[in-house]
Design an enzyme around this catalytic site. Structure first.
Site: not given
Lengths: 323, 323, 323, 323
Positions: C139-140
């Site tokens: 995930g970012c």
């Protein structure tokens, strides 16, 4: 490999020109000129810059470094006074100092008497043949207006052409001024220099007739969109499509595709859309560019490429579909 | 004290109308209609709302609540079908459902056949006499264009008038659509609905001639600026100044003062600036409003005030010099 | 040349992955999957796309097209149900469907029971060895937090680590939702999903201890900055510098250089800065990435490169000094 | 009616203070001081200002004009040197010149030796009793941090408190500096002055213990949000609710209501939200204010109101539900 020098590397246009050179397979950055950064290493401008680049030198030193290509990213008046080295293959001036052929116009539009009038080629290679070594890179607004309008000359009424243009704040440069303060720019929109902007005579010079040109300051970092209103005398779409059929940096959008400033942001491309207003019979030609790309550094490197006989698109940002 | 009902209170126009009523000394919010929020307390719309306000009811209930003033903040088609209560002193419709006198135009410009054609007064009180009880509140773009142009009728060439307008995203409403997605809007600028926007026939109806109208979507939350290009046949400044000499919500700026979208943001005021383009002889009239203020809720409350004989500016945001 | 398929090409992550493939010298886009665009030509997604690309096919068709590399840019639940083709050399899932090793966590954090639990390699190649063919792209937020914190494990107190993160709106995807409406995002800042964001367990899994993670929505198009607060037990700078000394996509900034979200925007690089707060003895580690670059598509292509034994940076945007 | 003088009226804080006075029923603007605008009429600052206001005078003249209330909106060092008139009923200093009781701290945190140390009351009336006539208006960051944290003293662990704050660009004032250039601010986010910001000792002075304070610059015009991380020792919600139960300018949000910077923009209100992070047991207290409202001019006028015994909210912007 030919080498390049950048004068005024610490301004927006200079930094963006350097950006293109970093991606350029056939042009080597030899000298980075900046009077304010002279003596410092390249990373002092930006931490993304590291090994492999020379330290900054003064602009005078960069000019005398013997580069085949010189990019002049100085202020108008400073650039006007510059004496180009006789052995440079191409000098691209990104300032306005050599755009107007009639040197007497400088006192009115630029606020100084031109110290070294001369014949520089107007470097918009999609529209005009380039005559190196001396190349004046067009103004960002002029670039957008001319890409939209120049192919239509003869097919539109020269009277009553309107260019309503909107530019991001980087168009005003990195210098500190009240109109570039984020507390003024954010959530704002203002027209400015109505009737007095120095790109107006540049547009008139290239078109052969004056237009009513009103620039506006947009709350965006970069990017420029010119909405041009004309009275058509013929079918305009074929003229635009023909003009750019083999231009790698200009896209004429199909009917129904909306031009977007964001789509050309951070690129050296231009997008042109054509609309018809049934109610009044006017045609609307919209051109979007990045003021720092096709409107400045991208076009400058393109000019250098053409002058040197390199691939016209070398170093440019033309592909990609960033969101 | 007269009472007011708002239909469609959960949309931008409805919420902004409620905002004005909260500051209004002579108009009491009796019924807050919202089909999506019916049954919930006022604070469910916004935590700034608290005690003293009635809970939301359905729009039908709000319409039937017996208020003297009814603000209709519904979609165009829903508003068109509404039957105004016969005993309301004033019904202000903020949608486009009653702006066009020629009901046959609705199928082309609004996409539906008008179910209840009727004569509604066009509520721009600075320009046109108000005839309550039925008042159509003008479109935001039309408001800006007409404030700039209507006083000039007869003194400009009706041919070739251009209205290049730029609006913040709230002009498109609170509904979810791709063109209102922040990933599209931020750092972007696009023209849209060129030649097909429903405010074009509204402007033509009021001026008596068509204009070439191109709206653009700005990356700002709210605010609208219309840059109008005309061919003057007389001195225009006195006409503008005379038209608004006693208009509390419209300022004609002195020469040299730049109109700013941000200065009218969050207000119900309009600013008008006049420029001359020496190169072409065109005049440029710029009008800035807040699309949700003078372009919607502010003007709606102003209309109600005029209709009821109250202070025209009651509840409006006109003073203040917020940065 | 190995070929690639993209599933979910019309979303932000899919389009950005395609962007990298267009610049990739050693990976050929074979199949562009999009259930919504299937049957249309590539330019229907973006007018910058033209000849040379295949038309869109369904995601199922793209999956079955026989590509060596498959980029899965679908929603979490759709990606979880996918059966990877047995002969793919690498499958990079950009969704969250395979990031959590403990499949039982999906019902709590993602809202669905995982239909196909399995062991996927966690693809952050600067920190963890990659084990193709099944690669879960982080995930970012997790990417930024882990790049800042993972090299410090053992040298910081695992209790009391705070990750205050701020992301541009594209992090929430192209789907329409109230929180992505520009009328909400512009001139705003909000924390969201405090204590319930699905990247929290992902960070905990990689670090071995939980952190207090609060994401905020920024009024920018793209880019993410995580400000991490830790209690240092040793000198942290050497640990960061050593960790990334040979990482082409991560820059540890020298003392005094301020990290900027804008400098990594539109790139696949990460920037890390380290600060000390004398008053409290805390250390602050700031990591900036582009949520769509190093936080999604750039890292995904990097993973594919590593898995295939290609140049790790092929197709990535790492050079350049755009303003 | 008591009269007021503003010193430094041309800066953001000065203009915003004037804005409140324009709406104030019980405080009359007697003298508008600005050394740069002295001699010009009020409308030279802003075209929204017209008849009824005196022309600008020098700051020295404004100070000596005999007003009962004096708002000092000057730079820190200039304000520090000021000699308050002995007969003023209240002097509210919006600069930092009198916030720190220990004058010896000024050289470290403000860069100058304090020329006139003295005991000024710290003017945050929700938290501390006001002792006129000399009132130091708190810093914007300190205001947000203290509104969030001061009621919790004794119920949180004083070690390890983190204040991660984000402010719009107007917090840095109207002066021209590189960090306020829109070409830097737009589409950016940066931490700044980490560990060296002058509001840190101000927060420590009020709380009795130091916090780890990191400010960030947001790409918004105005507004500030502070995310505060604490280790709770008791139930915190009742403490917050009790502290502000009768505070008209502070709203403690119900559980589930998300704090928004935009909701307090252009207002003098504060919003506080409380969250719990189950994973780590930390509590998160978020406070949103407008840095120019509750963080500067709004609080200053509130202080004057309290000092004069007027309605505490006179002239403030507290109602309204602008979108």
């Amino acid at each position: 490999m030919p080498t390049a020098a950048i004068l005024g590397c610490a301004g927006y246009a200079g930094q963006e020109t350097l950006d293109r050179l970093l991606a350029h397979p056939g042009l080597d950055p030899l000298a980075l000129g900046s009077d304010s950064l002279a003596g410092q290493r390249a990373s002092s401008l930006d931490p993304r810059l590291n090994g492999g680049l020379p330290p900054f030198v003064t602009n005078a030193e960069a000019l005398a470094a013997g580069a085949e290509v010189i990019f002049v990213c100085l202020g108008h008046e400073e650039a006007a006074a510059l004496e180009p080295p006789p052995d440079a293959e191409v000098v691209v001036d990104l300032s306005g100092a050599h755009r107007l052929r009639d040197a007497s116009l400088y006192s009115e539009w630029y606020g100084f008497d031109h110290p070294r009038p001369g014949a520089w080629s107007y470097g918009l290679p999609e529209l005009f043949p380039l005559e190196p070594p001396l190349v004046a890179n067009p103004g960002c607004y002029a670039t957008a207006a001319l890409l939209a309008l120049a192919p239509l000359i003869g097919a539109i009424d020269p009277a009553g052409v309107i260019v309503d243009a909107k530019s991001g704040v980087s168009g005003a440069g990195r210098g500190l001024k009240a109109a570039s303060h984020a507390g003024f720019v954010l959530e704002n929109l203002t027209p400015y220099r109505v009737g007095t902007h120095q790109h107006a005579p540049e547009i008139e010079q290239a078109l052969g007739f004056p237009v009513c040109f009103v620039p506006h300051l947009l709350p965006v970092r970069r990017g420029l969109l010119a909405t041009c209103y004309v009275q058509p005398l013929a079918d305009l779409r074929p003229l635009l499509e023909d003009a750019y059929v083999s231009a790698p940096a200009v896209r004429v959008l199909e009917e129904g595709v909306v031009p977007e400033l964001s789509r050309v942001q951070h690129t050296d491309a231009a997008e042109i859309a054509l609309y018809e207003d049934r109610a009044t019979g006017r045609a609307i030609v919209v051109c979007a560019i990045d003021n720092l790309g096709k409107g400045a550094a991208g076009n400058a490197v393109q000019n250098a490429n053409v002058a040197l006989g390199l691939d016209e698109t070398a170093g440019l940002r033309l592909t990609g579909v960033l969101v």
